[in-house]
Write an enzyme that holds these catalytic residues in place. Structure first.
Site, PDB file in Angstrom:
ATOM      1  CE  LYS A 258      -4.299  -2.078   1.180  1.00 55.71           C
ATOM      2  NZ  LYS A 258      -5.343  -2.433   2.147  1.00 55.71           N
TER       3      LYS A 258
ATOM      4  NE  ARG B 119      -7.028  -8.697  -0.188  1.00 55.21           N
ATOM      5  CZ  ARG B 119      -6.510  -7.882  -1.103  1.00 55.21           C
ATOM      6  NH1 ARG B 119      -5.503  -7.090  -0.809  1.00 55.21           N
ATOM      7  NH2 ARG B 119      -7.011  -7.861  -2.327  1.00 55.21           N
TER       8      ARG B 119
HETATM    9  N1  PMM Z   1      -7.164  -4.169   0.476  1.00 58.73           N
HETATM   10  C1  PMM Z   1      -7.419  -4.178  -0.843  1.00 58.73           C
HETATM   11  C2  PMM Z   1      -8.401  -5.048  -1.360  1.00 58.73           C
HETATM   12  N2  PMM Z   1      -9.070  -5.907  -0.568  1.00 58.73           N
HETATM   13  N3  PMM Z   1      -9.483  -6.776   1.576  1.00 58.73           N
HETATM   14  C3  PMM Z   1      -9.245  -6.785   2.895  1.00 58.73           C
HETATM   15  N4  PMM Z   1      -9.928  -7.629   3.690  1.00 58.73           N
HETATM   16  N5  PMM Z   1      -8.320  -5.956   3.458  1.00 58.73           N
HETATM   17  C4  PMM Z   1      -7.607  -5.065   2.716  1.00 58.73           C
HETATM   18  O1  PMM Z   1      -6.793  -4.320   3.289  1.00 58.73           O
HETATM   19  C5  PMM Z   1      -7.843  -5.025   1.303  1.00 58.73           C
HETATM   20  C6  PMM Z   1      -8.811  -5.906   0.769  1.00 58.73           C
HETATM   21  C7  PMM Z   1      -6.671  -3.269  -1.760  1.00 58.73           C
HETATM   22  O2  PMM Z   1      -5.471  -3.857  -2.199  1.00 58.73           O
HETATM   23  P1  PMM Z   1      -5.266  -4.465  -3.688  1.00 58.73           P
HETATM   24  O3  PMM Z   1      -5.766  -3.428  -4.665  1.00 58.73           O
HETATM   25  O4  PMM Z   1      -3.825  -4.733  -3.850  1.00 58.73           O
HETATM   26  O5  PMM Z   1      -6.071  -5.724  -3.803  1.00 58.73           O
END
Ligand code: PMM
Length: 265
Positions: A204, A244
């Site tokens: 992030k 994650r």
């Molecule tokens: N962050 C993203 C997408 N999905 N789900 C959960 N549970 N927690 C998060 O912090 C989260 C998520 C955004 O990241 P990406 O665009 O790399 O998928």
């Protein structure tokens, strides 16, 4: 939890796995590297992102969920839409990861009420297009805990069982870098709510700004894995249920080293 983004525009890996075959191959690679769960998503939530239509989201994720679950993977569906969650569950997914915690689609709680499907309730204050304007807190840790507790109570009133819920602080979602650091520092407060906690710090923006390029620009997303691994170690030591991440191999290596130290006589 390994991230499988089937999107053209995610901030960290947008477009890399947009074709279903590429997404499936990527998911299989993450499994080999030690992922326990694959989180398949068809909507980018980066700040300012436009939403795809529901049809487009289904078209992106269903073939990938089907192929990965047929190959034996445990798959979570990363969606804010009840219809996408239901169709993904039919296709074999076994966990729903809703970054809005059931707030974006009024049909989501009803879709999961009466089931045993684990549901990730992430802290969320609105869609990505304008979420950073909502990054205002008196005390970010106390405010996020209070809002998540309220959301859990609402979901239970709507028919979900407390035991099927997991919590996520929602790093980067209506949060400044300082808010994210404080939440990571005080994961024990979130853990204190008594439900399993998932943390998503991977690649992030706050990690890119921590480690800028020589010209001052934030480090590109794919070069934020060392900082990501450090956040995963912190999360693991706080006893969270899961992290994650995009880079599963480095995360598993680091967590194995942490476990070896903790298990040493
Ligand atoms: N962050 C993203 C997408 N999905 N789900 C959960 N549970 N927690 C998060 O912090 C989260 C998520 C955004 O990241 P990406 O665009 O790399 O998928």
């Amino acid at each position: 939890m390994g991230v499988v983004n089937v999107t053209p525009d995610s901030f960290s890996d947008g477009g890399l796995w947009f074709e279903p075959e590429a997404a499936v191959a990527h998911g299989e690679e993450l499994l080999e590297q030690g992922a326990d769960i694959l989180d398949v998503g068809g909507e980018s939530t980066r700040p300012g992102a436009e939403r795809p239509s529901q049809e487009e989201e289904l078209r992106r994720v269903l073939p990938v969920v089907r192929a990965l679950t047929s190959a034996g993977a445990r798959v979570s569906i990363d969606t804010m839409r009840a219809e996408v969650a239901l169709r993904a569950l039919e296709a074999g997914a076994s966990l729903v990861n809703d970054v809005s915690g059931g707030l974006a689609d009024p049909g989501m709680p009803g879709a999961l009420a009466g089931t045993d499907v684990p549901f990730v309730v992430m802290h969320w204050r609105g869609h990505s297009a304008d979420m950073q304007s909502r990054a205002v807190y008196d005390d970010v840790v106390a405010d996020v805990c209070r809002e998540l507790r309220g959301q859990v109570d609402t979901l239970v009133e709507q028919g979900l069982r407390r035991e099927q819920l997991l919590l996520d602080p929602g790093l980067g979602f209506a949060k400044t870098a300082q808010h994210n650091w404080s939440l990571l520092r005080h994961l024990d407060a979130l853990q204190g709510l008594g439900l399993p906690v998932l943390v998503g710090a991977s690649r992030k923006g706050f990690l890119g700004r921590l480690t800028p390029l020589p010209d001052g620009r934030p480090r590109p997303a794919a070069d934020r894995d060392a900082a990501t691994v450090a956040t995963s170690v912190v999360a693991a030591q706080a006893g969270v249920w899961g992290v994650r991440v995009h880079n599963v191999r480095d995360t598993v290596d680091a967590l194995r080293a942490v476990a070896a130290v903790e298990d040493a006589p």
